[in-house]
Structures are given as structure tokens and as C-alpha cells.
Design an enzyme around this catalytic site. Structure first.
Site: not given
Length: 488
Positions: A149, A170-171, A201, A258
Site C-alpha cells: 500500500n 489485495c484480499h 479498498h 475514505y
């Protein structure tokens, strides 16, 4: 098959071990070479000992090398995997500490927000160094798999400026899907079929089917609100689901960073988060978790070596994308996953240059994205706010432009909801000065930042945040693990 995989930042011990064992679950990959590299000789020695123990216990011909010479590790590599954290926990602590002085309370701070943007400034020059080495010494058709990241910024820089074949991994999508399958009562996550798309994300489950049956918003909301655990841990996520009509992949705490609505006032933070685990919104939660994990590993290293002596169980192969991508590319066994790539028309209502995360299929011809996806308007709008910040942040990092960096931070949704322009300008100066050793592109800007700080009249405060917890000692961690084991 015989080829070479270089892992940069291999001192991320737990994650490197997971990637290693996942890859060795592919029968054709037993005779490959893993070249580990890291800036820490200490961490490299520890991870190499663990991987050597795995190879020995499983009687494999796999070769493991370790060096602090990155180019040596990357020489001839067909795949290069990055899981670096430039600046380590020292710089990361400043990503959390300094914004708190200006009222900005982050749970993770590694994607956007003030901490994520500065993290990107540290990473991008190093990412470009990796790309140069890949072009010069790696296999001609080498592929760069970025796990580090801030995912979108790192991948953006590697593709646009590094000119290397790159995919970001990413997971978050897998974890979100597991939650949805659980609340809907599925016996296995495999019963859930979905389309999940957006940016890293901030990906959105825009289509859901359980055993072929479409799942709508009302059923999903009811299922989450009825769940005895998620109804408490994911309050913010459930609220976004109700308002947007779709579920977000990201955790309660991460998602809150975010958006400009849930973390801008201390009393709002405590209303929406859950303190049962760091990931649900705790102030600086991931920093605390990372610190405890590092301390635990250092202290309990003999246990990690003992576990490494056990046989690899292919049934326990994780859902991390890397091993599945390599398997598909090398064996032509098709893999469907969610990948971070340049948009180029994949998502119709996001910019072409953005790094998106969306479904794709992998075979021997490469990663093939499913194009023509249109996000719900609210999801696209939320993604756009982050994309604009990411674009400015990448360009600032490339040019060493502190004025553009300040504008990027100013346009961050949470920062803009909390701080004034004067506060943002001073905060960025303070962060750049504190992290100067990892920001070579800003060397010429540091003296001016120091001078402005010496004359600044913007007031700050020493604030631990709305929901901060102290780092637990090894003794406390042992006691907690013992209690969980006894209860389980």
C-alpha cells in the site's frame, strides 16, 4: 517447471511465508527458486531460516536465497513480488501521530487520507527503482506483482512511470465475500457468485447471487443486522449499504477513512466504530497491531520455526491472488480474481488513467479484465474523490512538488472535512520534515518547510485520538492468547 521469483520486502515474515507455502501448493512449482531481498539483514535471516525449514521438512528441491542486494535477487526473475513498507513502523507512527495534532483521526492511514498520501510519497521513488531494476536485470517478460500500500498509487506509478507489466493485488474482495456468504447462511463461500468492482479498498459488490438466486439490498441489510457479530462490528459499513444500496469490501475502520462523514468529529467516531478488534475503527489501530505483531514475532520466533517443520497442506492454501495467478500463467489453468490495473475502459464511469480493482480472468495469455462495468452513481462519485487525490499524489511524488502534495492532501475527503487550508499546509510541512530521510525528491523543499514551521502561528494539540489503545506487552498478548485457547 523452473523459474525464479524475487520477493522484495521479504522481511515481512508472516506474509512472505504465506506466499511461499501457497506457491508451493502448485505441484509444478516444486523446482523453482525464491530470491528474498530486504533492507534488514536481521529479518532476512529469520525468514530464510523459516523457509529453509519448510523446504527441508517437505523434502523439496526448491531453492531459497537471501540478499540485501536487490538487483542480485531480481536478476533473471520471471516474477517480482513487492510487500515493502518504506520507512517501516517509525515513519508509519508519524503518519498517525502528526495528523492527530490537526484533528485527523485515522484507523489505518495507508491508502489515502494524510497518512496514506505521505506513505505514497515514500514508496513511489522506491517503486520506480524497482521498475528500473526489473527493466534492466529481470526476465524480459517479467511481471511485477505489487502487494504494498497505498495500492493504487504504487501501481499507478509502476505502470505510468515505471513502464513495467504490473498488477496490484489485495484480499479485501475475498474477505468481504466471505462475510456476505456467512450472513446469508451459505455453507461455503463458493456458493456466492458476485461482481465486485471499483478501486482498491473502495470496491463494491454490485451483483450478488447465492446458488444462482439474486440477492437484493433489503435481504442483505436484514442479514447483516441479524448477525450477532457483524451487526456490532460493521455498523458503518451497514449504514453505507443502506444508503448506497451495495456493500463495500473494506473493513469498518478502513472504510471510515475514505469518506468525509463518519470520522470528522470525535463523538461521531465512537458512535460508528467497534473496539473489539483494531480493524473496526480504533485510532491508529493498524499501527498498534503491526507493532504488537513485530514484537510477538521477535519474542516467539522459536515457535514459528517449529510450525515451519510441519508438512505443507494444499487444502490450507490461502485465497491470496499471487499463487493462483502464477499457476494460471504457467499451467493455463484458468483463474478468476479481482485485480488492480489501469482502467482503460473496464469501468465505464471512472477515468481511463485510474487504477481500478475489478474482475478478471488469468490464463497463459495473461490477465484479461471483464470490461464494460458501470458502477452505481454514488459508488462512482466516492471512488472519483479518491482517484483525484491519488492522481495528484502520484504526480507530486514524481516531481517532488510540495505545493501539489499540499493540494492533494487538501482534497482528501476526510482531511477536507476536518482541517482548514492553513492547517493542511502546516501539517504537510511538518510531515515532510519529519520524514525527510525517506523523501529524497523533496530535498530542495525541506529548508523552506522548516522555515515556514519556525514562523507558523497555526495552533495544534497533542491528542491521542477518539479511540486509542496502548500497545500491549508480550505478557499481555500471551495471557490473551491463552484465554482464547481455553475458551475455544
Amino acid at each position: 517447471m523452473s523459474f525464479k521469483i524475487a520477493i522484495i520486502g521479504a522481511g515481512s515474515v508472516g506474509f512472505t511465508k504465506k506466499l511461499f507455502t501457497d506457491i508451493l501448493c502448485v505441484p509444478e512449482f516444486k523446482d523453482i527458486e525464491f530470491a528474498l531481498t530486504d533492507v534488514s539483514e536481521h529479518n532476512l535471516a529469520m525468514i530464510k531460516a523459516i523457509l529453509d525449514r519448510i523446504v527441508e521438512a517437505n523434502r523439496l528441491p526448491t531453492r531459497v536465497t537471501a540478499t540485501t542486494n536487490r538487483r542480485e535477487a531480481m536478476e533473471g526473475a520471471r516474477y517480482i513480488i513487492s510487500c515493502v513498507r518504506v520507512g517501516g513502523l517509525e515513519a508509519y507512527a508519524d503518519d498517525i501521530r502528526i495528523p492527530l495534532k490537526y484533528g485527523i483521526d485515522q484507523c489505518v492511514g495507508d491508502t489515502i487520507c494524510a497518512g496514506g498520501i505521505l506513505y505514497g510519497q515514500r514508496n513511489i521513488p522506491v517503486i520506480l527503482d524497482f521498475c528500473r531494476d526489473i527493466r534492466e536485470v529481470a526476465d524480459t517478460n517479467a511481471k511485477f506483482l505489487n502487494y504494498a500500500n497505498p495500492m493504487a498509487m504504487n501501481t499507478w506509478a509502476a505502470i505510468e512511470y515505471g513502464k513495467v507489466d504490473t498488477v496490484g493485488l489485495c484480499h479485501g474482495v475475498q474477505h468481504g465475500a466471505e462475510q456476505i456468504a456467512e450472513v446469508l447462511g451459505a455453507k461455503s463461500p463458493k456458493e456466492l457468485d458476485y461482481v465486485c468492482s471499483g478501486i482498491n479498498h473502495q470496491t463494491w459488490f454490485i451483483e450478488l447471487r447465492l446458488n444462482g438466486r439474486p440477492i437484493g439490498k433489503d435481504e442483505l441489510v436484514a442479514a447483516f443486522e441479524a448477525h450477532p457479530v457483524y451487526s456490532k462490528q460493521e455498523k458503518l459499513r451497514i449504514d453505507v449499504l443502506k444508503r448506497f444500496g451495495v456493500y463495500s469490501t473494506e473493513s469498518n475502520g478502513h472504510l471510515s477513512e475514505y469518506l468525509p462523514w463518519y470520522r470528522k468529529r470525535p463523538e461521531e467516531i465512537t458512535r460508528w466504530i467497534d473496539m473489539s478488534d483494531w480493524i473496526h475503527g480504533e485510532t491508529g489501530g493498524y499501527l498498534r497491531y503491526s507493532t504488537e505483531t513485530r514484537n510477538w514475532f521477535e519474542t516467539e520466533y522459536p515457535q514459528f520455526l517449529e510450525v515451519a517443520s510441519k508438512p505443507i497442506d494444499p487444502a490450507k492454501r490461502s485465497n491470496e491472488h499471487a499463487s493462483h495467478i502464477l499457476e494460471a500463467l504457467e499451467t493455463n489453468r484458468v483463474y478468476r480474481g479481482h485485480f488492480n490495473v489501469k482502467n482503460n475502459g473496464v469501468i465505464t464511469n471512472l477515468p481511463q488513467d485510474a487504477i481500478i480493482e475489478s474482475p478478471g480472468f488469468v490464463d497463459r495469455f495473461g490477465i484479461n479484465m471483464a470490461a464494460g462495468i458501470t458502477l452505481p452513481e454514488a459508488c462512482a462519485a466516492t471512488c472519483m474523490a479518491s482517484i483525484n487525490v491519488q492522481r495528484m499524489s502520484v504526480h507530486a511524488a514524481i516531481a517532488g512538488d510540495i505545493d501539489l502534495l499540499k493540494l492533494a492532501v487538501l482534497h482528501d475527503p476526510l482531511v477536507g472535512a476536518v482541517s482548514t487550508p492553513e492547517e493542511v499546509w502546516q501539517m504537510v510541512d511538518e510531515m515532510v520534515v519529519a520524514q525527510a530521510q525517506w523523501l529524497p525528491q523533496y530535498a530542495d523543499a525541506i529548508p523552506g518547510a522548516k522555515e515556514r514551521l519556525s514562523k507558523s502561528k497555526v495552533k495544534t494539540r497533542e491528542w491521542a485520538g477518539a479511540a486509542r489503545r496502548s500497545v500491549r506487552s508480550i505478557e499481555e498478548l500471551r495471557a490473551e492468547k491463552a484465554a482464547l485457547k481455553q475458551a475455544g
